[in-house]
Design a protein around this motif. Structure first.
Motif, PDB file in Angstrom:
ATOM      1  N   LYS A 123       0.817  -1.217   0.000  1.00  0.00           N
ATOM      2  CA  LYS A 123       0.000   0.000   0.000  1.00  0.00           C
ATOM      3  C   LYS A 123       0.852   1.269   0.000  1.00  0.00           C
ATOM      4  N   LEU A 124       2.025   1.209   0.684  1.00  0.00           N
ATOM      5  CA  LEU A 124       2.894   2.376   0.795  1.00  0.00           C
ATOM      6  C   LEU A 124       4.110   2.308  -0.131  1.00  0.00           C
ATOM      7  N   GLY A 125       4.306   1.159  -0.773  1.00  0.00           N
ATOM      8  CA  GLY A 125       5.472   0.988  -1.638  1.00  0.00           C
ATOM      9  C   GLY A 125       6.776   0.921  -0.861  1.00  0.00           C
ATOM     10  N   LEU A 126       6.719   0.406   0.366  1.00  0.00           N
ATOM     11  CA  LEU A 126       7.909   0.321   1.214  1.00  0.00           C
ATOM     12  C   LEU A 126       8.410  -1.116   1.304  1.00  0.00           C
ATOM     13  N   THR A 127       9.722  -1.252   1.379  1.00  0.00           N
ATOM     14  CA  THR A 127      10.330  -2.566   1.586  1.00  0.00           C
ATOM     15  C   THR A 127      11.346  -2.471   2.723  1.00  0.00           C
ATOM     16  N   LEU A 128      11.609  -3.621   3.339  1.00  0.00           N
ATOM     17  CA  LEU A 128      12.530  -3.711   4.467  1.00  0.00           C
ATOM     18  C   LEU A 128      13.324  -4.991   4.315  1.00  0.00           C
ATOM     19  N   GLU A 129      14.611  -4.900   4.588  1.00  0.00           N
ATOM     20  CA  GLU A 129      15.430  -6.116   4.591  1.00  0.00           C
ATOM     21  C   GLU A 129      16.323  -6.136   5.823  1.00  0.00           C
ATOM     22  N   ILE A 130      16.599  -7.356   6.261  1.00  0.00           N
ATOM     23  CA  ILE A 130      17.481  -7.594   7.399  1.00  0.00           C
ATOM     24  C   ILE A 130      18.151  -8.938   7.154  1.00  0.00           C
ATOM     25  N   GLU A 131      19.448  -8.995   7.383  1.00  0.00           N
ATOM     26  CA  GLU A 131      20.186 -10.254   7.181  1.00  0.00           C
ATOM     27  C   GLU A 131      19.682 -11.308   8.169  1.00  0.00           C
ATOM     28  N   ASP A 132      19.602 -12.552   7.704  1.00  0.00           N
ATOM     29  CA  ASP A 132      19.158 -13.652   8.566  1.00  0.00           C
ATOM     30  C   ASP A 132      20.041 -13.797   9.802  1.00  0.00           C
ATOM     31  N   THR A 133      21.362 -13.570   9.649  1.00  0.00           N
ATOM     32  CA  THR A 133      22.270 -13.725  10.790  1.00  0.00           C
ATOM     33  C   THR A 133      21.985 -12.675  11.865  1.00  0.00           C
ATOM     34  N   LEU A 134      21.707 -11.438  11.460  1.00  0.00           N
ATOM     35  CA  LEU A 134      21.374 -10.380  12.426  1.00  0.00           C
ATOM     36  C   LEU A 134      20.040 -10.692  13.097  1.00  0.00           C
ATOM     37  N   LEU A 135      19.067 -11.101  12.298  1.00  0.00           N
ATOM     38  CA  LEU A 135      17.748 -11.428  12.840  1.00  0.00           C
ATOM     39  C   LEU A 135      17.855 -12.582  13.843  1.00  0.00           C
ATOM     40  N   SER A 136      18.612 -13.611  13.512  1.00  0.00           N
ATOM     41  CA  SER A 136      18.813 -14.750  14.426  1.00  0.00           C
ATOM     42  C   SER A 136      19.488 -14.301  15.715  1.00  0.00           C
ATOM     43  N   SER A 137      20.458 -13.416  15.591  1.00  0.00           N
ATOM     44  CA  SER A 137      21.170 -12.905  16.755  1.00  0.00           C
ATOM     45  C   SER A 137      20.227 -12.114  17.669  1.00  0.00           C
TER      46      SER A 137
END
Length: 155
Positions: free
Chosen positions: A6-20
């Motif tokens: 709806k807002l045309g926004l995207t977000l990314e985060i590395e799996d290793t950071l997310l796991s940490s």
């Protein structure tokens, strides 16, 4: 990758950071815990990259509450900025032990106060809530945009 069509926004985060981040949060079970999210936006301000986290030096956690202090956080933020001027404070993350990653009224009030704080340079703070129990971890990424909270969906 996460997105809000709806807002045309995207977000990314590395799996290793997310796991940490998840591991750090779960270590404080049964209490809530959290930290600060660091990263950058694309030039167009539509793509968010979360690259790091900063943990609070001082905090209080109970099974239904997390309160962090900002003591010493400015120095850590300056270090990130000196290493890479594109990196800055994006928002915060915290856990919901034995619960879902749905913002509580306390969470909504907190993100509103961040968005409206005169010393915070980001207008659309991001919030990651990690809901978990012994068998399952669920994530909720949210952004405060024009005084409304939107949830990112996993792509």
């Amino acid at each position: 990758m996460y997105r809000i069509n709806k807002l045309g926004l995207t977000l990314e985060i590395e799996d290793t950071l997310l796991s940490s981040i998840i591991d750090i949060g779960v270590q404080h079970y049964p209490n809530e815990f959290g930290g600060f999210l660091i990263g950058n936006y694309s030039k167009e301000q539509t793509h968010l990259s979360i690259t790091d986290t900063i943990l609070p030096n001082k905090y209080k956690g109970t099974p239904y509450l997390f309160e962090r202090d900002t003591v010493g956080i400015n120095d850590k933020l300056k270090q990130f900025y000196e290493e890479d001027p594109k990196k800055y404070y994006l928002g915060e993350w915290h856990t919901h032990p034995n619960n879902l990653p749905i913002p509580s009224s306390t969470d909504i009030n907190a993100i509103n106060s961040i968005a409206n704080h005169p010393e915070v340079s980001i207008k659309n703070p991001v919030m990651l809530i990690i809901g978990y129990n012994k068998t399952k971890v669920e994530l909720g990424f949210y952004v405060q945009f024009k005084n409304k909270l939107y949830k990112y969906e996993k792509n």
